[in-house]
Structures are given as structure tokens and as C-alpha cells.
Motif scaffolding. Structure first.
Motif, mmCIF file in Angstrom:
data_model
loop_
_atom_site.group_PDB
_atom_site.id
_atom_site.type_symbol
_atom_site.label_atom_id
_atom_site.label_comp_id
_atom_site.label_asym_id
_atom_site.label_seq_id
_atom_site.Cartn_x
_atom_site.Cartn_y
_atom_site.Cartn_z
ATOM 1 N N THR A 162 0.830 -1.212 0.000
ATOM 2 C CA THR A 162 0.000 0.000 0.000
ATOM 3 C C THR A 162 0.864 1.263 0.000
ATOM 4 O O THR A 162 1.901 1.337 0.666
ATOM 5 C CB THR A 162 -0.980 0.047 1.190
ATOM 6 O OG1 THR A 162 -1.796 1.211 1.045
ATOM 7 C CG2 THR A 162 -0.247 0.127 2.525
ATOM 8 N N ILE A 163 0.417 2.256 -0.770
ATOM 9 C CA ILE A 163 1.111 3.551 -0.797
ATOM 10 C C ILE A 163 0.190 4.641 -0.237
ATOM 11 O O ILE A 163 0.471 5.824 -0.388
ATOM 12 C CB ILE A 163 1.577 3.922 -2.231
ATOM 13 C CG1 ILE A 163 0.402 3.948 -3.206
ATOM 14 C CG2 ILE A 163 2.634 2.957 -2.718
ATOM 15 C CD1 ILE A 163 0.769 4.504 -4.576
ATOM 16 N N ASN A 184 1.670 8.304 -0.947
ATOM 17 C CA ASN A 184 3.126 8.458 -1.054
ATOM 18 C C ASN A 184 3.450 9.039 -2.428
ATOM 19 O O ASN A 184 2.610 8.979 -3.331
ATOM 20 C CB ASN A 184 3.833 7.096 -0.898
ATOM 21 C CG ASN A 184 3.641 6.447 0.465
ATOM 22 O OD1 ASN A 184 3.854 5.253 0.633
ATOM 23 N ND2 ASN A 184 3.223 7.223 1.456
ATOM 24 N N ASN A 241 4.053 13.261 1.277
ATOM 25 C CA ASN A 241 2.882 12.611 0.720
ATOM 26 C C ASN A 241 2.060 13.614 -0.083
ATOM 27 O O ASN A 241 1.925 14.771 0.307
ATOM 28 C CB ASN A 241 1.996 12.069 1.845
ATOM 29 C CG ASN A 241 2.450 10.702 2.326
ATOM 30 O OD1 ASN A 241 3.297 10.057 1.698
ATOM 31 N ND2 ASN A 241 1.893 10.257 3.437
ATOM 32 N N ARG A 253 8.119 5.948 6.905
ATOM 33 C CA ARG A 253 6.765 6.515 6.789
ATOM 34 C C ARG A 253 5.700 5.475 7.088
ATOM 35 O O ARG A 253 5.701 4.383 6.532
ATOM 36 C CB ARG A 253 6.558 7.081 5.387
ATOM 37 C CG ARG A 253 5.194 7.740 5.222
ATOM 38 C CD ARG A 253 5.189 8.690 4.081
ATOM 39 N NE ARG A 253 6.219 9.712 4.246
ATOM 40 C CZ ARG A 253 6.587 10.569 3.295
ATOM 41 N NH1 ARG A 253 6.020 10.518 2.121
ATOM 42 N NH2 ARG A 253 7.523 11.461 3.524
ATOM 43 N N GLY A 276 -1.653 6.709 2.844
ATOM 44 C CA GLY A 276 -1.357 7.096 4.211
ATOM 45 C C GLY A 276 -2.355 6.489 5.178
ATOM 46 O O GLY A 276 -3.383 5.937 4.778
ATOM 47 N N ASN A 286 2.154 3.966 6.766
ATOM 48 C CA ASN A 286 1.067 3.952 5.793
ATOM 49 C C ASN A 286 -0.143 3.236 6.361
ATOM 50 O O ASN A 286 -0.131 2.777 7.519
ATOM 51 C CB ASN A 286 1.527 3.247 4.511
ATOM 52 C CG ASN A 286 2.261 4.194 3.574
ATOM 53 O OD1 ASN A 286 2.404 5.379 3.858
ATOM 54 N ND2 ASN A 286 2.722 3.682 2.458
#
Lengths: 385, 130
Positions: A243-244, A338, A375, B42, A246, B44
Motif C-alpha cells: 500500500t502507498i 506516497n 505525501n 513513513r 497514508g 502507511n
């Protein structure tokens, strides 16, 4: 969406490009180029680029906009600039570049004494057609519409890179068309711009409004309702490995006065329209989505709209898109994403997010890509099934 | 018996725009260099954590300098905010800038007014044509 192997990524393996976009490690750098009317790079302006972002909005005529922070002046409202994003991965040993549009920088805000930075907003090249023609424009019955559109663009400063889908090559104007210097309606003394007749001529043969792609090329293609389009990409919030998106996803609904019944009338026909000949009344939305008559406990919201269609088929095609858009307007989804410079014009996604609900098809409404590692954001409208 | 001699390493500072313009200052000891990359692990959706970083790197360096004559301290003051090339005599080289050169006056040494200077150097991205 951009093609995985569109310029400047020609020759790359599409699977590798997708692996780069979704892989475990991602390095991001941004740059800026000045390009000529043919899209050829003439100057690397990357050293002048401090920061910025590129946005797309499907609800306005000039879809792409950029906001750049530069450390020196460049040709305001003259130069064509092309921001890009380079993504690379140490793990994959791959690096690829994405162009994000070609812009005219129109609104500089300059400051001296604190870093000498210039913040400037820019618009994509359709901006060059959003100015008055200064004359009455006509099109004669029998003229080929796409050829007429190309000639129209050639009279502006847009340049030669115009690519209309060949499916409409033989379509002709079915009656004489006139765009007066000052439109009879529309309010005030607003003059007809180059963009208006272009968009109306394309709409009249069932094409979408013109748009400019990431390379600065004008495009238009036959209008296909979103419900009939295949999703170009799966955005999954559930795939822990790829998954990209947030961690925060949003869904908004605004059901206020969204029509669930419609009457569409062809604009400017000589004859009095009757159903099937200048008039189209699609079935009421009885049960599709939360704006349907059933979902609203019997409340019927009727919309009557005039459309610039040359033929009954074009009227029906435009109407189908509006009907779908009215159904979609019910639910809007916004996600953080992302760095994903693949986003293009009018993209359609399959959105998978078990926490929110069942998988849905969703059409992009707006997006932003930052010219750094931050992002971006993507707002979509759900397509009810 | 001859008196003991302490030889300090030297830091050569050349003006990048005019390399013939240089100053040499004694360096007591090298201090920690701090390379820095912008990015993060980061978070997610679905609990995925991904490495996302900005290309490029910055480096900060604060060498501890020895006592210098006052005119050297004043020379360093003039170099504030200008691109300099720093060489430490043992192979270390860095293109960078310092924005301030605070100094404190010490006593006279061998009849010359002396001072102690502190520099905080930030590396500037640089490429040399070969």
C-alpha cells in the motif's frame, strides 16, 4: 493515469516501474526544465527550484496548476517550464523520471532580503486558449470537426502538439455554428474565449473537453461514462506489503439537491425538440446510490439541462456522463498518497479499503503531487454500482 | 634537552571564487561531522512502514580551532557567508560555508594580539570539472 512507460520512461519494464512506485524504499528528487513549443528541453532550471507542487482539478477548464518556489526570476508569463520528479530505489537499483505537466508561470510573488525567493503559480498550456478571440467565430455545416478544432488551436500560441483521438476524424458539423464576439448569455461583457468553441465543438461529437497531458500535449478523446471504464490502477489500503496510501483516509458525502431525475435538451437546434430528436430523458435514478429516489424516501430532484450536442447520440453520451457524475457526487474519498507521479487526467481507480467499506470504483476529482518526498493527496468520487 | 614541541594539524581555508585567497588556522582536534538526510520511516495504511527519503545529503562540521592571531580572526570574519574550500591536511576536503565566526580576544602571545575562533561549517553541494 500516465502510462507506466510513457516518455521519459520509454523502454523500461512496466513491472519494474510499478515495483519502484510501491517498493520498500524510495528516494525522491525534483527538477525543473524550460522547454520549447515542441516540448524539447532547452534549459535545466533545477538549480533554481527550491520547492513546489503540481495539482490537477477535474472541475475547472484549465486542469493543471503548479506552485513553485524559485531562487531566481525566469520568464514570467512567457517561458514554458516542465517540473519533474525522479524516483529511485537502492533495493531495485532503478531510477525513473516523471514529467508533471508544462506550465506558464503567471503569478509571481517576489521577495528580497529573506532568501530572495520567488513564489509563483503557473497554469497548464490550456491557459493560452483562455483569452478572448476578439471576433465572431463560425463553423460551416459539413466541415470536419476535429480538423476545424486543429485549425482553431493553430491560430493560438499553443503550438503544434495537438492529438485528438482519430475515432472522431470523420465527424462533421451538422449545422452552421456561430460563436459571437460577445455571447448572448453568460453574463456581462465576457467575450468568447478560444477554449469555449473548442470545448463545444468537441462536445458536439461526443468528445470530452480538451486537456493537456503531463508532456504538454493537447488531447481529447470520446467521452466514455466512468461506469463503463476499467479501473486503471488498484489503490489498496489493505495490502500491508504494497500500500502507498497514508494511514488517514476520509469519506465525505454531500447529498444536497443532487438530481435523481433529468431532462436534457440539445442546444441551438432549429426544430422544436421532441423525445429522441433533440430531447433526452434518461430513466429516473430509482435505486442507484444514496441520492436515488428510493434512498431519499421518494424525494425526486429534477434537473433540466441544455447541452451543445450536434446529434442525438452526442446528446445521450453527454447526458450519461452527467447522470453518472450526479450519482458519484454523493460520496467523495480523500487519501494521502506516497509520492505517486503517475496521476494524470480523469483517472479511474479501484479503491480497496476494508475499514471504510466494500471495494469501489472511484474517479479522480483532484490531486496534488509535491516536488519533494512529502505525501501527496488524491480526492476521488465513488462510482455507484 | 630541547623543549617539547606540539605540532597542530592545520585547516586550510581557500575562497572558492578566488582559491589564491586563503588562510591557515591551527586545528586542536577534529570534531564530529554530522551528515544528514531528510526522510522518514513513513507509516502507511494497514500498518505498512516504508522508507521514503529526499535525494541528497547535508553535512555539518564544527572543528575546534587553536589560538590564532587577531588578524586571522578578522580575515575569517570577512569569509562569513562565502563559499570556501576546507582541507584538513589528512585528506579531508569539504566545500562549505559558515555564517558566523564568533571570536574571543585572548592575551598577547609573542607580542601579537591573539584570539580564539569558532566555526560551524555547512557543506554545500559542489561538483568539480575534471
Amino acid at each position: 493515469m500516465q502510462s507506466l512507460t510513457a516518455a521519459p520512461r520509454e523502454g523500461m519494464d512496466p513491472d519494474v516501474v510499478m515495483a519502484l512506485l510501491t517498493g520498500d524504499d524510495l528516494e525522491v528528487s525534483a527538477g525543473l526544465e524550460r522547454v520549447d513549443n515542441d516540448g524539447r528541453m532547452v534549459e535545466d532550471l533545477s538549480a533554481a527550484l527550491v520547492d513546489g507542487s503540481v495539482s490537477w482539478d477535474g472541475s475547472v477548464d484549465v486542469h493543471r496548476e503548479c506552485s513553485l518556489v524559485l531562487n531566481r526570476e525566469i520568464g514570467w508569463d512567457r517561458d514554458r517550464v516542465r517540473p519533474y520528479l525522479d524516483l529511485s530505489s537502492d533495493l531495485l537499483g532503478v531510477r525513473a523520471r516523471w514529467w508533471l505537466g508544462v506550465f506558464i508561470l503567471t503569478s509571481p510573488s517576489e521577495s528580497w532580503g529573506a532568501g530572495d525567493e520567488r513564489t509563483v503559480a503557473g497554469l497548464d498550456l490550456l491557459h493560452l486558449l483562455a483569452c478572448p478571440i476578439g471576433n465572431t467565430l463560425t463553423a460551416t455545416k459539413g466541415t470536419k470537426v476535429l480538423a476545424w478544432c486543429r485549425d482553431l488551436v493553430a491560430r493560438t500560441s499553443f503550438g503544434p502538439r495537438v492529438f485528438f483521438d482519430s475515432a472522431g476524424e470523420d465527424a462533421t458539423f451538422t449545422e452552421d455554428m456561430v460563436w459571437p464576439l460577445i455571447p448572448a448569455t453568460g453574463g456581462g461583457l465576457a467575450s468568447t474565449t478560444w477554449l469555449q468553441p473548442l470545448a463545444e465543438a468537441l462536445s458536439s461529437i461526443g468528445f470530452e473537453k480538451p486537456w493537456v497531458d503531463e508532456a504538454g500535449q493537447m488531447r481529447a478523446r470520446p467521452l466514455v461514462p466512468v461506469s463503463q471504464r476499467t479501473p486503471e490502477h488498484v489503490l489498496s489500503a489493505d495490502d500491508v506489503a504494497r500500500t502507498i496510501l497514508g494511514p488517514v483516509r476520509q469519506r465525505q458525502r454531500d447529498l444536497t439537491q443532487i438530481p435523481n431525475a433529468w431532462i436534457f435538451v440539445a442546444q441551438g437546434w432549429d426544430l422544436t425538440p421532441v423525445e429522441g430528436d433533440g430531447l433526452y430523458t434518461p430513466p429516473d435514478n430509482l435505486s442507484v446510490g444514496p441520492t436515488s429516489i428510493t434512498a431519499r424516501n421518494g424525494h425526486r430532484v429534477l434537473a433540466v439541462r441544455e447541452l451543445p450536442a450536434q446529434t442525438q447520440a452526442a446528446l445521450v453520451a453527454q447526458a450519461a456522463t452527467i447522470v453518472e457524475a450526479d450519482q458519484r457526487a454523493a460520496s467523495k474519498r480523500t487519501v494521502e498518497i506516497n509520492p505517486f507521479p503517475m496521476m494524470g487526467h480523469g483517472d479511474v481507480y479501484q479503491l480497496e479499503d476494508a475499514e471504510v467499506g466494500a471495494p469501489v470504483k472511484a474517479a479522480a476529482a483532484a490531486w496534488t503531487v509535491h516536488l519533494n518526498e512529502s505525501n501527496g493527496s488524491l480526492t476521488m468520487k465513488e462510482v455507484p454500482t | 634537552m630541547a623543549p617539547a614541541v606540539l605540532k597542530l594539524r592545520q585547516l586550510w581555508i581557500n575562497d572558492a571564487a578566488d582559491p589564491a585567497d586563503y588562510v591557515v588556522v591551527p586545528m586542536l582536534r577534529d570534531s564530529m561531522r554530522t551528515p544528514k538526510v531528510r526522510g522518514e520511516a513513513r507509516e502507511n495504511a494497514a500498518g505498512r512502514v516504508r522508507l521514503v527519503r529526499r535525494a541528497g545529503r547535508t553535512e555539518a562540521w564544527a572543528p575546534q580551532l587553536g589560538v590564532v592571531p587577531l588578524d586571522v580572526a578578522l580575515d575569517l570574519k570577512d569569509r562569513c557567508g562565502r563559499l570556501q574550500t576546507f582541507r584538513d591536511g589528512v585528506g579531508g576536503k569539504l566545500h562549505g560555508v559558515f555564517w558566523e565566526a564568533p571570536y574571543v580576544l585572548l592575551g598577547r602571545m609573542n607580542g601579537v594580539q591573539s584570539a580564539r575562533v569558532t566555526l560551524a561549517i555547512t557543506e554545500i553541494t559542489h561538483s568539480e570539472e575534471v
